[in-house]
Scaffold this motif. Structure first.
Motif, mmCIF file in Angstrom:
data_model
loop_
_atom_site.group_PDB
_atom_site.id
_atom_site.type_symbol
_atom_site.label_atom_id
_atom_site.label_comp_id
_atom_site.label_asym_id
_atom_site.label_seq_id
_atom_site.Cartn_x
_atom_site.Cartn_y
_atom_site.Cartn_z
ATOM 1 N N LYS A 130 0.822 -1.214 0.000
ATOM 2 C CA LYS A 130 0.000 0.000 0.000
ATOM 3 C C LYS A 130 0.856 1.264 0.000
ATOM 4 N N LYS A 131 2.015 1.195 0.654
ATOM 5 C CA LYS A 131 2.893 2.359 0.749
ATOM 6 C C LYS A 131 3.436 2.770 -0.615
ATOM 7 N N TYR A 132 3.638 1.780 -1.508
ATOM 8 C CA TYR A 132 4.320 2.072 -2.769
ATOM 9 C C TYR A 132 3.459 1.864 -4.017
ATOM 10 N N TYR A 133 2.538 0.938 -3.982
ATOM 11 C CA TYR A 133 1.808 0.566 -5.204
ATOM 12 C C TYR A 133 0.994 1.735 -5.748
ATOM 13 N N GLY A 134 1.238 2.065 -7.010
ATOM 14 C CA GLY A 134 0.486 3.133 -7.661
ATOM 15 C C GLY A 134 0.931 4.534 -7.322
ATOM 16 N N LYS A 135 1.990 4.674 -6.535
ATOM 17 C CA LYS A 135 2.413 6.019 -6.118
ATOM 18 C C LYS A 135 3.223 6.743 -7.194
ATOM 19 N N LEU A 136 3.858 6.005 -8.090
ATOM 20 C CA LEU A 136 4.575 6.619 -9.208
ATOM 21 C C LEU A 136 3.756 6.584 -10.493
ATOM 22 N N ALA A 137 3.007 5.510 -10.675
ATOM 23 C CA ALA A 137 2.212 5.325 -11.887
ATOM 24 C C ALA A 137 0.909 6.111 -11.758
ATOM 25 N N ASP A 138 0.933 7.348 -12.192
ATOM 26 C CA ASP A 138 -0.192 8.265 -12.032
ATOM 27 C C ASP A 138 -1.260 7.975 -13.084
ATOM 28 N N THR A 139 -2.374 7.424 -12.645
ATOM 29 C CA THR A 139 -3.437 7.060 -13.590
ATOM 30 C C THR A 139 -4.167 8.267 -14.155
ATOM 31 N N SER A 140 -4.015 9.416 -13.530
ATOM 32 C CA SER A 140 -4.724 10.599 -14.009
ATOM 33 C C SER A 140 -4.058 11.228 -15.224
ATOM 34 N N LYS A 141 -2.853 10.743 -15.572
ATOM 35 C CA LYS A 141 -2.100 11.374 -16.658
ATOM 36 C C LYS A 141 -1.895 10.481 -17.873
ATOM 37 N N ASP A 142 -2.169 9.191 -17.751
ATOM 38 C CA ASP A 142 -1.891 8.288 -18.868
ATOM 39 C C ASP A 142 -2.976 7.223 -18.960
ATOM 40 N N GLY A 143 -3.584 7.104 -20.133
ATOM 41 C CA GLY A 143 -4.686 6.166 -20.315
ATOM 42 C C GLY A 143 -4.268 4.710 -20.208
ATOM 43 N N VAL A 144 -3.068 4.358 -20.684
ATOM 44 C CA VAL A 144 -2.605 2.974 -20.591
ATOM 45 C C VAL A 144 -2.332 2.600 -19.139
ATOM 46 N N THR A 145 -1.710 3.500 -18.385
ATOM 47 C CA THR A 145 -1.471 3.239 -16.968
ATOM 48 C C THR A 145 -2.791 3.090 -16.216
ATOM 49 N N ALA A 146 -3.764 3.925 -16.551
ATOM 50 C CA ALA A 146 -5.081 3.813 -15.917
ATOM 51 C C ALA A 146 -5.736 2.479 -16.270
ATOM 52 N N PHE A 147 -5.662 2.082 -17.537
ATOM 53 C CA PHE A 147 -6.246 0.814 -17.974
ATOM 54 C C PHE A 147 -5.589 -0.356 -17.256
ATOM 55 N N ASN A 148 -4.264 -0.343 -17.220
ATOM 56 C CA ASN A 148 -3.530 -1.422 -16.562
ATOM 57 C C ASN A 148 -3.892 -1.517 -15.085
ATOM 58 N N THR A 149 -3.962 -0.390 -14.405
ATOM 59 C CA THR A 149 -4.279 -0.386 -12.970
ATOM 60 C C THR A 149 -5.694 -0.894 -12.718
ATOM 61 N N ALA A 150 -6.599 -0.609 -13.642
ATOM 62 C CA ALA A 150 -7.983 -1.066 -13.484
ATOM 63 C C ALA A 150 -8.108 -2.578 -13.681
ATOM 64 N N PHE A 151 -7.320 -3.160 -14.590
ATOM 65 C CA PHE A 151 -7.510 -4.562 -14.966
ATOM 66 C C PHE A 151 -6.455 -5.521 -14.405
ATOM 67 N N THR A 152 -5.317 -5.018 -13.972
ATOM 68 C CA THR A 152 -4.278 -5.932 -13.514
ATOM 69 C C THR A 152 -4.695 -6.637 -12.224
ATOM 70 N N GLN A 153 -4.307 -7.918 -12.117
ATOM 71 C CA GLN A 153 -4.666 -8.714 -10.938
ATOM 72 C C GLN A 153 -3.459 -9.319 -10.229
ATOM 73 N N ASP A 154 -2.334 -9.381 -10.915
ATOM 74 C CA ASP A 154 -1.145 -9.973 -10.317
ATOM 75 C C ASP A 154 0.084 -9.384 -11.003
ATOM 76 N N GLY A 155 1.208 -9.858 -10.624
ATOM 77 C CA GLY A 155 2.462 -9.376 -11.165
ATOM 78 C C GLY A 155 3.581 -9.806 -10.259
ATOM 79 N N VAL A 156 4.553 -8.937 -10.064
ATOM 80 C CA VAL A 156 5.743 -9.289 -9.305
ATOM 81 C C VAL A 156 6.072 -8.176 -8.315
ATOM 82 N N LEU A 157 6.457 -8.582 -7.105
ATOM 83 C CA LEU A 157 7.004 -7.662 -6.115
ATOM 84 C C LEU A 157 8.453 -8.032 -5.865
ATOM 85 N N MET A 158 9.333 -7.048 -5.981
ATOM 86 C CA MET A 158 10.741 -7.217 -5.624
ATOM 87 C C MET A 158 11.063 -6.201 -4.540
#
Length: 451
Positions: A130-158
């Motif tokens: 929660k502290k980091y997820y979505g804090k750099l990827a600003d969905t208000s400025k890019d449609g692809v980032t907004a789309f990805n954030t809306a539909f993504t369900q998994d991925g990788v944490l390092m």
């Protein structure tokens, strides 16, 4: 019906399912991201940032999505035997957009280091995500980032804790696998605390010859004195569309190397945005593209010098053959308080045919007066004098052209800070220029993939 409407309807019908198969920390920004997507839509060439690639048209076809998270019948550890000789990586896989967590190898990562499913880690370490997820990827400025954030369900944490050094490089292989035209939306969250050090190699491969559309958002947080190398290598096929947005924030005296290499693809659009937020930070941003046929490679970069005494070095090179299209747009922003900035941006390009097209747009915006900044771009063909010199000494024209092209991109390869990976890239690039398929001995995927 416009392109966006089918996805608006899809999200409205499946939002509960999407959330159920994800984690709360990833669900929190989902509704706001969807609202941003409804407002922004997909980027088109009318937007300056996307003027060389019409993103919206690639979302028009009907793709399958695995929103119900059905198992994909493949064990990558059995079928994918490719590795970089002598590098001995900790090897992990993402199949489509789900982290493969069955039969994981013993990776021997240092104590406290996390590398795993973003969904599972968000459930086990919710406050961290929660502290980091979505804090750099600003969905208000890019449609692809907004789309990805809306539909993504998994991925990788390092995650690498404070002052921990991960000596062994980590390799993440993204595998596209489907029997029908398919879309994947994956997420990668990378956190290096103060003094942490790590190296990550991400490889993209396609196992089947169907049409794939992959969106990817990567967020990288590097604390004070952190050192991080991120290498991305794309070897897919001509029916693949890859849209990747990478966001980086660097603390004081951090050092990051980003190197993205496109060796085989269909359509690729990479966005890289770096914020130098702490004094003494250094970014080395490099890229290379080799494209032929009708392949399309578009790189957009933005380096934000937000504070004084930071350094950025940027180098991108393209070699285009046949009817391939390349694009590079790079912005270096030096803010008013960012005195003593040292920035260099270089874009060099070779067009092997008259039909190949390269668009380049280097940009500097400087609002400080005590800086050292430069940028330059060239588009040309092979040096005829050098060709004549080599042919006069008995080297066949085809071989002479290959040697000159190899020497041209070698500067990007030499920025790699892993000798084993550097040697491997030299071999792969040579094979690519010779028209040989980059197939690895003993790899079931390579045996079944028609590139």
């Amino acid at each position: 019906m416009n392109v966006e409407q089918q996805y608006v309807d899809l999200f409205s019908q499946t939002e509960a399912m999407i959330c159920r198969h994800s984690a709360e920390a990833m669900n929190v920004p989902r509704a706001a991201a969807f609202a941003d997507f409804e407002r922004l839509g997909f980027p088109t060439r009318k937007q300056e940032k996307y003027k060389y690639t019409d993103i919206s048209k690639y979302f028009e076809p009907d793709y399958g999505l695995n929103l119900n998270r059905l198992d994909i019948p493949v064990n990558p550890y059995e079928v994918f035997k490719c590795d970089v000789p002598n590098m001995s990586t900790s090897l992990f896989f993402v199949v489509n957009d789900a982290f493969y967590n069955r039969s994981l190898p013993k990776s021997h990562l240092p104590e406290g280091v996390i590398f795993g499913s973003l969904k599972e880690m968000a459930e086990q370490h919710p406050e961290l995500v929660k502290k980091y997820y979505g804090k750099l990827a600003d969905t208000s400025k890019d449609g692809v980032t907004a789309f990805n954030t809306a539909f993504t369900q998994d991925g990788v944490l390092m995650y690498v804790p404070k002052n921990v050094v991960v000596d062994k490089p980590i390799q993440l292989v993204n595998i596209l696998r489907a029997d029908v035209n398919f879309m994947v939306n994956r997420r990668i969250l990378i956190i290096l605390e103060d003094g942490a050090q790590a190296r990550l190699l991400i490889c993209d491969h396609a196992m089947d010859s169907v049409n794939f559309l992959a969106t990817q958002v990567i967020e990288v947080f590097a604390g004070e004195n952190a050192v991080f190398d991120l290498y991305e290598l794309e070897e897919t096929h001509t029916s693949t569309v890859r849209i990747s947005n990478l966001y980086v924030r660097q603390g004081a005296n951090s050092n990051i190397l980003l190197n993205g290499m496109t060796l085989h693809n269909g359509t690729t659009r990479n966005t890289t945005e770096v914020t130098l937020a702490g004094e003494g930070a250094e970014i080395n941003l490099c890229g290379m593209a080799i494209a032929d046929k009708n392949e399309h490679v578009d790189n957009y970069t933005m380096i934000d010098h937000a504070v004084p005494n930071c350094t950025s070095n940027e180098l991108f090179k393209y070699v285009l053959d046949d009817q391939a299209v390349g694009a590079f747009a790079g912005l270096v922003l030096v803010r008013p308080d960012a005195q003593h900035t040292n920035s260099q941006q270089t874009n060099r390009n070779l067009c092997a045919t008259r039909e190949a097209r390269m668009y380049t747009q280097p940009q500097l915006e400087i609002y400080a007066d005590d800086v050292k900044c430069s940028h330059g771009a060239t588009v040309g063909q092979l040096d005829e004098n050098a060709l004549f010199y080599m042919r006069a000494r008995g080297i066949a024209e085809k071989e002479a052209r290959l040697l000159l092209m190899f020497a041209f991109v070698n500067e990007v390869i030499d920025t790699i800070r892993l000798d084993a990976l550097k040697d491997r890239l030299h071999l792969l690039v040579e094979k690519r220029f010779r028209g040989e398929l980059n197939k690895c001995q003993g790899c079931a995927i390579c045996k079944t993939t028609d590139l």
